[in-house]
Design an enzyme around this catalytic site. Sequence first.
Site, PDB file in Angstrom:
ATOM      1  N   SER A 164       0.829  -1.214   0.000  1.00 20.55           N
ATOM      2  CA  SER A 164       0.000   0.000   0.000  1.00 20.55           C
ATOM      3  C   SER A 164       0.858   1.257   0.000  1.00 20.55           C
ATOM      4  CB  SER A 164      -0.899   0.006   1.241  1.00 20.55           C
ATOM      5  OG  SER A 164      -1.487  -1.248   1.441  1.00 20.55           O
ATOM      6  N   PHE A 165       1.751   1.352   0.982  1.00 10.82           N
ATOM      7  CA  PHE A 165       2.441   2.632   1.151  1.00 10.82           C
ATOM      8  C   PHE A 165       3.535   2.840   0.105  1.00 10.82           C
ATOM      9  CE2 PHE A 165       2.922   6.490   3.216  1.00 10.82           C
ATOM     10  CZ  PHE A 165       4.266   6.788   3.339  1.00 10.82           C
ATOM     11  N   LYS A 195       2.540   3.937  18.009  1.00 14.70           N
ATOM     12  CA  LYS A 195       1.119   4.267  17.815  1.00 14.70           C
ATOM     13  C   LYS A 195       0.325   3.057  17.358  1.00 14.70           C
ATOM     14  CE  LYS A 195       1.089   4.404  13.161  1.00 14.70           C
ATOM     15  NZ  LYS A 195       0.189   3.622  12.279  1.00 14.70           N
ATOM     16  N   GLU A 217       1.703  -4.039  11.981  1.00 14.63           N
ATOM     17  CA  GLU A 217       2.977  -4.038  12.733  1.00 14.63           C
ATOM     18  C   GLU A 217       2.767  -4.054  14.251  1.00 14.63           C
ATOM     19  OE1 GLU A 217       6.248  -3.305   9.679  1.00 14.63           O
ATOM     20  OE2 GLU A 217       6.034  -4.226  11.653  1.00 14.63           O
TER      21      GLU A 217
HETATM   22  N1  NAI Z   1       5.519   5.867   6.803  1.00 16.81           N
HETATM   23  C1  NAI Z   1       4.181   5.880   6.757  1.00 16.81           C
HETATM   24  O1  NAI Z   1       3.561   6.926   6.901  1.00 16.81           O
HETATM   25  C2  NAI Z   1       3.502   4.593   6.589  1.00 16.81           C
HETATM   26  C3  NAI Z   1       4.231   3.487   6.807  1.00 16.81           C
HETATM   27  N2  NAI Z   1       3.690   2.320   6.659  1.00 16.81           N
HETATM   28  C4  NAI Z   1       4.605   1.253   7.027  1.00 16.81           C
HETATM   29  O2  NAI Z   1       5.394   0.893   5.876  1.00 16.81           O
HETATM   30  C5  NAI Z   1       5.579  -0.519   5.885  1.00 16.81           C
HETATM   31  C6  NAI Z   1       4.925  -1.096   4.658  1.00 16.81           C
HETATM   32  O3  NAI Z   1       3.563  -0.826   4.816  1.00 16.81           O
HETATM   33  P1  NAI Z   1       2.492  -1.190   3.706  1.00 16.81           P
HETATM   34  O4  NAI Z   1       3.034  -0.911   2.347  1.00 16.81           O
HETATM   35  O5  NAI Z   1       1.241  -0.494   4.128  1.00 16.81           O
HETATM   36  O6  NAI Z   1       2.376  -2.787   3.928  1.00 16.81           O
HETATM   37  P2  NAI Z   1       1.576  -3.827   3.006  1.00 16.81           P
HETATM   38  O7  NAI Z   1       1.224  -4.979   3.876  1.00 16.81           O
HETATM   39  O8  NAI Z   1       0.505  -3.087   2.276  1.00 16.81           O
HETATM   40  O9  NAI Z   1       2.676  -4.271   1.926  1.00 16.81           O
HETATM   41  C7  NAI Z   1       3.872  -4.883   2.364  1.00 16.81           C
HETATM   42  C8  NAI Z   1       4.671  -5.189   1.109  1.00 16.81           C
HETATM   43  O10 NAI Z   1       5.926  -5.732   1.519  1.00 16.81           O
HETATM   44  C9  NAI Z   1       6.193  -6.876   0.697  1.00 16.81           C
HETATM   45  N3  NAI Z   1       7.094  -7.817   1.384  1.00 16.81           N
HETATM   46  C10 NAI Z   1       6.866  -8.516   2.513  1.00 16.81           C
HETATM   47  N4  NAI Z   1       7.937  -9.284   2.796  1.00 16.81           N
HETATM   48  C11 NAI Z   1       8.858  -9.068   1.812  1.00 16.81           C
HETATM   49  C12 NAI Z   1      10.154  -9.578   1.536  1.00 16.81           C
HETATM   50  N5  NAI Z   1      10.729 -10.478   2.351  1.00 16.81           N
HETATM   51  N6  NAI Z   1      10.813  -9.132   0.430  1.00 16.81           N
HETATM   52  C13 NAI Z   1      10.233  -8.227  -0.388  1.00 16.81           C
HETATM   53  N7  NAI Z   1       8.999  -7.700  -0.184  1.00 16.81           N
HETATM   54  C14 NAI Z   1       8.328  -8.132   0.914  1.00 16.81           C
HETATM   55  C15 NAI Z   1       4.830  -7.488   0.461  1.00 16.81           C
HETATM   56  O11 NAI Z   1       4.867  -8.350  -0.658  1.00 16.81           O
HETATM   57  C16 NAI Z   1       3.989  -6.244   0.213  1.00 16.81           C
HETATM   58  O12 NAI Z   1       4.072  -5.846  -1.133  1.00 16.81           O
HETATM   59  C17 NAI Z   1       4.970  -1.015   7.202  1.00 16.81           C
HETATM   60  O13 NAI Z   1       5.952  -1.072   8.208  1.00 16.81           O
HETATM   61  C18 NAI Z   1       3.924   0.053   7.545  1.00 16.81           C
HETATM   62  O14 NAI Z   1       3.678   0.166   8.945  1.00 16.81           O
HETATM   63  C19 NAI Z   1       2.428   2.152   6.227  1.00 16.81           C
HETATM   64  C20 NAI Z   1       1.620   3.262   5.979  1.00 16.81           C
HETATM   65  C21 NAI Z   1       2.085   4.576   6.207  1.00 16.81           C
HETATM   66  O1  13P Z   2       0.796   4.030   9.567  1.00 15.97           O
HETATM   67  C1  13P Z   2      -0.265   4.146   9.001  1.00 15.97           C
HETATM   68  C2  13P Z   2      -0.916   5.470   8.780  1.00 15.97           C
HETATM   69  O2  13P Z   2      -0.057   6.512   9.171  1.00 15.97           O
HETATM   70  C3  13P Z   2      -1.019   2.953   8.556  1.00 15.97           C
HETATM   71  O3  13P Z   2      -1.547   2.379   9.733  1.00 15.97           O
HETATM   72  P1  13P Z   2      -1.838   0.815   9.757  1.00 15.97           P
HETATM   73  O4  13P Z   2      -0.516   0.127   9.567  1.00 15.97           O
HETATM   74  O5  13P Z   2      -2.466   0.572  11.117  1.00 15.97           O
HETATM   75  O6  13P Z   2      -2.764   0.557   8.618  1.00 15.97           O
END
Ligand code: NAI
Ligand code: 13P
Length: 341
Positions: free
Chosen positions: A15-16, A194, A284
């Site tokens: 997603s992100f 959080k 997480e």
């Molecule tokens: N910085 C921000 O404001 C935000 C940060 N996040 C954080 O960013 C991180 C990613 O979040 P999302 O994209 O929302 O998670 P998600 O669950 O939507 O996607 C995770 C991605 O990582 C990939 N992945 C998992 N294990 C892997 C591996 N061993 N090798 C390669 N790819 C792998 C998955 O295939 C998937 O495409 C999380 O820690 C989340 O908490 C999420 C939303 C906002």
């Molecule tokens: O970090 C996020 C929004 O800032 C996404 O939150 P969740 O990982 O709980 O979906």
Amino acid sequence: MESHSVRVAVLGGGSFGTAIANIIAVNGHPTYLWMRDRDNAEVCAQARENSKYLPGYPLCEALNITSDLALAVDEADLVFVSIPSHSFRSVAQQIKPLLASGAQVVSTAKGIEPDGGFTLMSEILQQELSGHPIGVLSGPNFAKEIVAGQQTASVIASESEALTARVQQTLRSETFRVYANHDRGGVELGGALKNIYAIICGMAAAMGAGNNTQAMLLTRSLAEMGRFASAMGANPMTFLGLAGVGDLILTCTSDLSRNYRVGYALGQGQPLDDVVAGLGQVAEGVNTLRQVKQKADDMDVYMPLVSGLYSILFERREIADVVRELMTGEQSYDVEYGRAK
Ligand SMILES: NC(=O)C1=CN([C@@H]2O[C@H](COP(=O)(O)OP(=O)(O)OC[C@H]3O[C@@H](n4cnc5c(N)ncnc54)[C@H](O)[C@@H]3O)[C@@H](O)[C@H]2O)C=CC1
Ligand SMILES: O=C(CO)COP(=O)(O)O
């Protein structure tokens, strides 16, 4: 806009990662979104959509989507690692031989390494990619709302002014604004912690909690976050910013949050393993709860909400019993930065 184009790699086609890669590509920078699954990468590249994580949101035609890590990272000036904490180190190790010297690396992950050593993601980058400028991007940033064009603010934290300036210029748009902060540890802890309280607030909502209770939980969550961060040497004032109270409010009040949804399902009585398995995305907060509980015990930091949720999730205590204990325990101070309890 940066005076010249910046070559950017975003690792993690979830997603992100997809959301920020799209912003950067729309801004005109050569951008590569790397996802590990080749078939998924080809489907997304053809469809110009990440239908698994962000269905219905067309991706910029200029965004390069690939499963070839060397192609994505090769000659990148700036790399965002948007990989969940459970796999963060392995991906950092994979890019080590591929990175151009001087390439800046930014973590967007909001978690703690699951091995019990309480290692933050930026510390993993420092260990695995020493010599590269490191940053952390965090803040109230639901990916779905970013791609929907909702006005959003984020924070980039780094000791490197060059890195923060480049990230601000590369990501800025009419709907995305990036603030800088030097307290990388505090910003990173805010983003990770959080998620624990999002689980708690989701659980409370499922059990019929009203606005009074939600406000109490948000406020006491912030108190615990600040207390823990101070014990870790971070600046508690950071928690008054986007990566602290901003992300706490967002994630604790919306079912767009995966962690909030985990808590809600738990509050409905669903087993944790089933809830996490059914999510299809990372939450997480479950791992972060384990790591923070251990660290708080080691440092003797008073975190009753963390301890209460831990006893429900991992010690099979009844929610009602834990709530009663929290409400009838010793009454302490409202604002107690600097106090132990
Ligand atoms: N910085 C921000 O404001 C935000 C940060 N996040 C954080 O960013 C991180 C990613 O979040 P999302 O994209 O929302 O998670 P998600 O669950 O939507 O996607 C995770 C991605 O990582 C990939 N992945 C998992 N294990 C892997 C591996 N061993 N090798 C390669 N790819 C792998 C998955 O295939 C998937 O495409 C999380 O820690 C989340 O908490 C999420 C939303 C906002
Ligand atoms: O970090 C996020 C929004 O800032 C996404 O939150 P969740 O990982 O709980 O979906």
